[in-house]
Design a protein around this motif. Structure first.
Motif, PDB file in Angstrom:
ATOM      1  N   LEU A 137       0.830  -1.199   0.000  1.00 48.41           N
ATOM      2  CA  LEU A 137       0.000   0.000   0.000  1.00 48.41           C
ATOM      3  C   LEU A 137       0.869   1.256   0.000  1.00 48.41           C
ATOM      4  O   LEU A 137       0.586   2.207  -0.731  1.00 48.41           O
ATOM      5  CB  LEU A 137      -0.947  -0.007   1.209  1.00 48.41           C
ATOM      6  N   ILE A 138       1.945   1.252   0.760  1.00 50.97           N
ATOM      7  CA  ILE A 138       2.866   2.400   0.789  1.00 50.97           C
ATOM      8  C   ILE A 138       3.449   2.633  -0.603  1.00 50.97           C
ATOM      9  O   ILE A 138       3.532   3.767  -1.062  1.00 50.97           O
ATOM     10  CB  ILE A 138       3.989   2.182   1.829  1.00 50.97           C
ATOM     11  N   ARG A 139       3.814   1.563  -1.284  1.00 53.77           N
ATOM     12  CA  ARG A 139       4.414   1.683  -2.611  1.00 53.77           C
ATOM     13  C   ARG A 139       3.394   2.172  -3.645  1.00 53.77           C
ATOM     14  O   ARG A 139       3.684   3.028  -4.463  1.00 53.77           O
ATOM     15  CB  ARG A 139       5.005   0.327  -3.028  1.00 53.77           C
ATOM     16  N   ILE A 140       2.175   1.636  -3.594  1.00 49.05           N
ATOM     17  CA  ILE A 140       1.168   1.945  -4.602  1.00 49.05           C
ATOM     18  C   ILE A 140       0.439   3.258  -4.324  1.00 49.05           C
ATOM     19  O   ILE A 140       0.188   4.043  -5.238  1.00 49.05           O
ATOM     20  CB  ILE A 140       0.153   0.788  -4.697  1.00 49.05           C
ATOM     21  N   ALA A 141       0.081   3.480  -3.066  1.00 49.21           N
ATOM     22  CA  ALA A 141      -0.717   4.656  -2.698  1.00 49.21           C
ATOM     23  C   ALA A 141      -0.227   5.208  -1.361  1.00 49.21           C
ATOM     24  O   ALA A 141      -0.844   5.005  -0.323  1.00 49.21           O
ATOM     25  CB  ALA A 141      -2.193   4.284  -2.607  1.00 49.21           C
ATOM     26  N   PRO A 142       0.920   5.903  -1.396  1.00 51.53           N
ATOM     27  CA  PRO A 142       1.528   6.339  -0.146  1.00 51.53           C
ATOM     28  C   PRO A 142       0.617   7.224   0.721  1.00 51.53           C
ATOM     29  O   PRO A 142       0.627   7.102   1.941  1.00 51.53           O
ATOM     30  CB  PRO A 142       2.791   7.082  -0.585  1.00 51.53           C
ATOM     31  N   LYS A 143      -0.166   8.072   0.109  1.00 51.62           N
ATOM     32  CA  LYS A 143      -1.042   8.939   0.903  1.00 51.62           C
ATOM     33  C   LYS A 143      -2.128   8.129   1.598  1.00 51.62           C
ATOM     34  O   LYS A 143      -2.447   8.371   2.764  1.00 51.62           O
ATOM     35  CB  LYS A 143      -1.660  10.038   0.028  1.00 51.62           C
ATOM     36  N   LEU A 144      -2.715   7.165   0.896  1.00 56.94           N
ATOM     37  CA  LEU A 144      -3.729   6.308   1.515  1.00 56.94           C
ATOM     38  C   LEU A 144      -3.111   5.514   2.662  1.00 56.94           C
ATOM     39  O   LEU A 144      -3.736   5.353   3.717  1.00 56.94           O
ATOM     40  CB  LEU A 144      -4.352   5.374   0.476  1.00 56.94           C
ATOM     41  N   ALA A 145      -1.896   5.023   2.493  1.00 56.81           N
ATOM     42  CA  ALA A 145      -1.206   4.302   3.565  1.00 56.81           C
ATOM     43  C   ALA A 145      -0.996   5.213   4.771  1.00 56.81           C
ATOM     44  O   ALA A 145      -1.222   4.814   5.915  1.00 56.81           O
ATOM     45  CB  ALA A 145       0.129   3.758   3.061  1.00 56.81           C
ATOM     46  N   LEU A 182      -2.743   7.946   5.595  1.00 61.35           N
ATOM     47  CA  LEU A 182      -4.040   8.222   6.217  1.00 61.35           C
ATOM     48  C   LEU A 182      -4.548   7.014   7.000  1.00 61.35           C
ATOM     49  O   LEU A 182      -5.095   7.163   8.104  1.00 61.35           O
ATOM     50  CB  LEU A 182      -5.062   8.631   5.163  1.00 61.35           C
ATOM     51  N   SER A 183      -4.369   5.828   6.441  1.00 61.73           N
ATOM     52  CA  SER A 183      -4.787   4.614   7.135  1.00 61.73           C
ATOM     53  C   SER A 183      -4.082   4.494   8.474  1.00 61.73           C
ATOM     54  O   SER A 183      -4.705   4.204   9.503  1.00 61.73           O
ATOM     55  CB  SER A 183      -4.489   3.377   6.289  1.00 61.73           C
ATOM     56  N   GLU A 202      -2.302   6.922  10.240  1.00 60.53           N
ATOM     57  CA  GLU A 202      -2.466   8.050  11.164  1.00 60.53           C
ATOM     58  C   GLU A 202      -3.902   8.241  11.632  1.00 60.53           C
ATOM     59  O   GLU A 202      -4.148   8.404  12.821  1.00 60.53           O
ATOM     60  CB  GLU A 202      -1.935   9.332  10.527  1.00 60.53           C
ATOM     61  N   VAL A 203      -4.844   8.244  10.712  1.00 61.31           N
ATOM     62  CA  VAL A 203      -6.230   8.539  11.088  1.00 61.31           C
ATOM     63  C   VAL A 203      -6.938   7.280  11.596  1.00 61.31           C
ATOM     64  O   VAL A 203      -7.524   7.281  12.680  1.00 61.31           O
ATOM     65  CB  VAL A 203      -7.010   9.163   9.904  1.00 61.31           C
ATOM     66  N   LEU A 204      -6.884   6.205  10.808  1.00 61.46           N
ATOM     67  CA  LEU A 204      -7.639   5.011  11.174  1.00 61.46           C
ATOM     68  C   LEU A 204      -7.023   4.285  12.370  1.00 61.46           C
ATOM     69  O   LEU A 204      -7.678   4.095  13.390  1.00 61.46           O
ATOM     70  CB  LEU A 204      -7.749   4.070   9.965  1.00 61.46           C
ATOM     71  N   PHE A 205      -5.762   3.887  12.263  1.00 59.34           N
ATOM     72  CA  PHE A 205      -5.188   3.043  13.311  1.00 59.34           C
ATOM     73  C   PHE A 205      -4.606   3.820  14.489  1.00 59.34           C
ATOM     74  O   PHE A 205      -4.604   3.309  15.606  1.00 59.34           O
ATOM     75  CB  PHE A 205      -4.150   2.082  12.720  1.00 59.34           C
ATOM     76  N   ASN A 206      -4.118   5.041  14.286  1.00 58.16           N
ATOM     77  CA  ASN A 206      -3.568   5.800  15.405  1.00 58.16           C
ATOM     78  C   ASN A 206      -4.578   6.745  16.035  1.00 58.16           C
ATOM     79  O   ASN A 206      -4.257   7.419  17.008  1.00 58.16           O
ATOM     80  CB  ASN A 206      -2.328   6.583  14.975  1.00 58.16           C
ATOM     81  N   ASP A 207      -5.788   6.833  15.496  1.00 63.62           N
ATOM     82  CA  ASP A 207      -6.827   7.671  16.092  1.00 63.62           C
ATOM     83  C   ASP A 207      -8.095   6.859  16.330  1.00 63.62           C
ATOM     84  O   ASP A 207      -8.419   6.521  17.461  1.00 63.62           O
ATOM     85  CB  ASP A 207      -7.112   8.885  15.199  1.00 63.62           C
TER      86      ASP A 207
END
Length: 100
Positions: free
Chosen positions: A10-18, A20-21, A23-28
């Motif tokens: 995911l980081i390689r293909i879509a770094p921004k989505l990774a 957000l996932s 920081e926002v989803l798993f860390n919040d």
């Protein structure tokens, strides 16, 4: 069935989505106090099953087990969902559990 992306892919293909996932989803969202991680996993498994997102289920089944759900509890949740999300959705979810 296509495999879900792991974090590195995911980081390689879509770094921004990774980002957000993480920081926002798993860390919040996942760390909020109103629901335990176990409860959040149960809700997530229910939503993924109801929406037919079987590709995401293997990772979330493993995560749910790390969050304290047993295989018996997960199986029971999928069985219960057959009556609310549909028989095919529940059977597809159970097939993902068998892969674990």
């Amino acid at each position: 069935m296509t495999q879900s992306l792991d974090l590195e892919s995911l980081i390689r293909i879509a770094p921004k989505l990774a980002e957000l996932s993480q920081e926002v989803l798993f860390n919040d969202i996942w760390k909020r106090d109103a629901l335990s991680p176990r409860d959040r996993s149960l809700v997530t498994l229910g939503a993924l099953t109801a929406l037919g997102r079987a590709q995401q289920l293997p990772w979330h089944i493993d995560f749910a087990q790390r969050n304290g759900l047993t295989q018996t509890e997960i199986t029971e949740a999928f069985t219960h969902l057959a009556f609310y999300a549909g028989w095919p959705a529940a059977v597809s979810a159970l097939a993902c559990l068998d892969e674990e």
